[in-house]
Design a protein around this motif. Sequence first.
Motif, short mmCIF file in Angstrom:
data_model
loop_
_atom_site.label_atom_id
_atom_site.label_comp_id
_atom_site.label_asym_id
_atom_site.label_seq_id
_atom_site.Cartn_x
_atom_site.Cartn_y
_atom_site.Cartn_z
N LEU A 77 0.94 -1.39 -0.04
CA LEU A 77 -0.19 -0.13 0.02
C LEU A 77 0.80 1.30 -0.19
O LEU A 77 0.40 2.21 -0.14
N GLU A 120 2.27 2.19 2.59
CA GLU A 120 2.04 3.00 3.89
C GLU A 120 3.50 3.03 4.74
O GLU A 120 3.63 3.93 5.35
N PRO A 137 -1.65 8.88 -4.50
CA PRO A 137 -2.98 8.77 -4.63
C PRO A 137 -3.79 7.75 -5.84
O PRO A 137 -4.66 6.80 -5.52
N ARG A 176 -2.96 4.26 -5.19
CA ARG A 176 -3.72 3.72 -4.20
C ARG A 176 -5.07 3.40 -4.55
O ARG A 176 -5.95 2.60 -4.07
#
Lengths: 226, 226, 302, 302
Positions: A49, A51, A75, A78
């Motif tokens: 992801l 993250e 973005p 994702r």
Amino acid sequence: MIILDNVTKIYENSAVGVKNINLKIKEGEFVFIVGNTGSGKSTILRLLLKEIEPSNGTIIIGDKDITKMSKESIPYFRRELGVVFQDFKLFENKTVFENVAFAMKVIEESPRNIRRTVPNVLSTMGLENKARCYPKQLSGGEKQRTAIGRAILNNPSILLADEPTGNLDPKTSWDIMKVLEEINKNGTTVIVVTHNQEIVNSMQKRVIQLKDAKIIRDVVKGGYEE
Amino acid sequence: MIILDNVTKIYENSAVGVKNINLKIKEGEFVFIVGNTGSGKSTILRLLLKEIEPSNGTIIIGDKDITKMSKESIPYFRRELGVVFQDFKLFENKTVFENVAFAMKVIEESPRNIRRTVPNVLSTMGLENKARCYPKQLSGGEKQRTAIGRAILNNPSILLADEPTGNLDPKTSWDIMKVLEEINKNGTTVIVVTHNQEIVNSMQKRVIQLKDAKIIRDVVKGGYEE
Amino acid sequence: MKILSFSHFIHEGFESIFKNKSMAFASIATTTVCIFMLGIAFLTMENIEYNVENIETGINITAFLDENMIEEEIDQLKGIILKSPQIESIDYVSKDEAMKRFIGDENLPNDPELLNDLKEDNPLRASFEIKLRNNKDEQVVIELLSKIKQIVKINTPKEAMQLLINLKNFIQATSAVIIIILVVVGVILIGNTIQLTVHIRKNEIRIMKYIGATDWFVRWPFVIEGLFIGFLGTLIPLITLFFTYNFFVNIFKQALSINEESLISFMPVLEIYQSLVPAALILGLGMGIVGSLIIIRKHLRV
Amino acid sequence: MKILSFSHFIHEGFESIFKNKSMAFASIATTTVCIFMLGIAFLTMENIEYNVENIETGINITAFLDENMIEEEIDQLKGIILKSPQIESIDYVSKDEAMKRFIGDENLPNDPELLNDLKEDNPLRASFEIKLRNNKDEQVVIELLSKIKQIVKINTPKEAMQLLINLKNFIQATSAVIIIILVVVGVILIGNTIQLTVHIRKNEIRIMKYIGATDWFVRWPFVIEGLFIGFLGTLIPLITLFFTYNFFVNIFKQALSINEESLISFMPVLEIYQSLVPAALILGLGMGIVGSLIIIRKHLRV
Ligand SMILES: Nc1ncnc2c1ncn2[C@@H]1O[C@H](COP(=O)(O)OP(=O)(O)OP(=O)(O)O)[C@@H](O)[C@H]1O
Ligand SMILES: Nc1ncnc2c1ncn2[C@@H]1O[C@H](COP(=O)(O)OP(=O)(O)OP(=O)(O)O)[C@@H](O)[C@H]1O
Ligand SMILES: [Mg+2]
Ligand SMILES: [Mg+2]
């Protein structure tokens, strides 16, 4: 195509997340990631992801090296993913409906589309009656299903689900797995982290087993082994 | 002795938590509460902790009617309880050690006692290496074990565990259940909410099954049934 | 940005205010309080400045003239002095006028005999009463005047007057410092409040980013929220001050027994608001928006 | 409360400050700013008040006496007037003294002939210069004096002086209002900040209660935290003001060209601090502690 090439993640406190992971997942695959608690399953999903960043190695998703991705394109990258977080990550200030709908708002879908799509997903998740509840008014399983609903809403090309049935009774767990299988049939790559022995054993999908931050088993049609 | 006498809980948004529950649990019993997601299992635990008040009915724990308890005696009553929350409820700003130790600080134990007892519990939970981590540095299962460690630390007379193995692999789940059984043997009443079919089936303890806010089954030595 | 999203942002911005009432309240209260203090300081300062101008008008230098000058010479000299840029106006006070003033002086008892004596053999000198444009130029003008032969003596304002001026300068300087401090304070306090409210919502920001929101998608609702909070927090004190201004002016007037003839007077509120409103809006709205944007930044890096 | 727990509370209180740096910073900054403003207002007000007293000392009423009074009568009258509680002191100015002053008056040109004339046939009256305890009693005293037969004329302060007094009253009143506003503002802002920081930690409070903490067990660390934050937030501005006071006083003196002879003077900072320090501590510490206690209350009801 998801490729992890010699990926290592050492956290700031020098805890080892994963170590020298080599992994290829083809488009449209259905993969279970199993393994002891703390063996690095969530770490892999978090890396996918973006993250967290790997300490070492390359991660390629589709045809992009996501470790070298520009800040602006994160973005959009994702949005191709649907993620069920182990701790749900719901918006505390939004209702179930709004939580799920938010995934469509982010991609600037029209309110009309949102009003049409979201109720379908809520009823798939058995949350029709809870649409107007806030997360703190939900049971554990209801929160989890809200999180799943949000993840599958936009028909992502990759679905990452971290322990999606940890708070669900066996019957509901099976219902959810059926939904994930359905989505997978429509072309979505599905990666499920789970401890649910029974489900892994009966579904006979690809199983990747982690232990102490390393892959110790990777079988195409496998079951849950200790 | 825990007695729920015709207990009903309707939440503020008129969601039904539990309805007309009648239940007796003797001291030293080991009880599983099972049931669909949203059927009211956590609601029962919350009522027993006095986290929420029943809309109707009486709850007696020991020899006290806890619905009529004075504000001042609530903390002392709660100290007799150990609780594993479904969402863990760890202190974000405290390390694993501090999170667990806090349960002893609350009852004003000496630092010496704390330094002696807490490491034992941490090693029982397999968290020796994570003692100095903060919750956000833990995997899901590690958080869950921290929460369990805190709940069992003071040898409570009643242990309430909400889905204590939801984030744990089968092996670790079994280890935890062994610990709970051990505590139970030492006299603690143990009430475990779980979806883990396998564990319920093999342990052959009393099983209370909920459905739609009501008790639909209560067997002394039972298994998990849908 | 699509129109769709714009209505979403507005909706989110306002909803967030209603769902986080205590945060919104804290932010509005902080802004209100800061603008309110700024407003009071501003109103006070403007009024003092206004009165300083009134009073400084009354202050002048007296230059006594050589007895032997004839009127033409006097006129000529007056013309020369008036060329100095520091000087606003010159009043000629003849010997006779001076005596009239002297007699009018209440410090002298009304002794008709003496007064007659004085009038006949007028010992007083004719003089120029010189008004300055700016009181600070006093020394320059005195130096200038003392170079003129026909001027035999120069009288500067009395100490009390000078004190008055000094005091007013002091107040003006203090007010300016206070206003600067208040602006800094406003920036710190409003910034602080935004920091805390954003801190409370950092999880929310993270989650948005994780599900694919662009930075501006996250920011817009905050901007709109900041705009609205800043607007309310500016409007409340401005309106309150507007309507209570006359009330407080009257209280002060009564307390200081200021009447119509008094030298102290108050500016009309509308006049002051011409500069206060834009200043307050910049502080209130600007802080609300810019502050949130800056503080959100660090949470967007996920 | 056991000693054990006390050390726990202190530890928790301080740890919480270090682990929630942004919150602690916000609280300290807010307190600092509030106390700082209060301090400035206080220093300003005290100095103005101090100078008002200095200047008011220079203001008095002159009562001219009947020419025919002999010294004994004058002494007697002085004694009588002095009995009035509004009067602080009386200076007797004889005819001769009055003439000396008159000659010293710079408004009169130095015409030796005239002056001699005046001195020989002194037309001036003897007078009492009366100092009031409080300037507000002027009217009462004038009324009193005008009832005395031997007093033939009463002179009151000039308009400029009166204006000065009015202005100073105005400033004093404004300062008082500003200080009250600042205290209210401080209460609102510090309260707000506490509210937000407690809001951020409401989960923590809940969890403590769920695992059997008593209300005071929860409160004590907050009290200690509030105490420390309040203490720092009070100390920083007080120390800053203490050491910059003279610097700013000098700036003002220069800006207003105030020299040794000037009537304006500044109070020593130590003298002002005797009342400022307790006031600031009450606001800073008191708010920190009482505020937290009140705001925590609602979260304790679980
Ligand atoms: N943010 C973090 N900082 C430091 N260490 C971390 C962090 N997140 C995870 N870890 C550590 O990395 C290791 C792997 O964590 P991970 O969350 O991937 O485990 P997991 O396989 O998902 O376990 P579980 O089944 O319990 O969720 C664990 O030892 C954990 O303590
Ligand atoms: N605070 C609340 N406010 C309103 N409704 C609530 C609240 N908590 C729970 N509920 C509702 O009450 C019902 C029972 O909730 P409870 O948490 O007891 O379920 P559960 O049996 O624990 O489910 P799970 O296995 O999913 O955790 C659910 O329908 C839930 O939505
Ligand atoms: Mg995990
Ligand atoms: Mg539950």
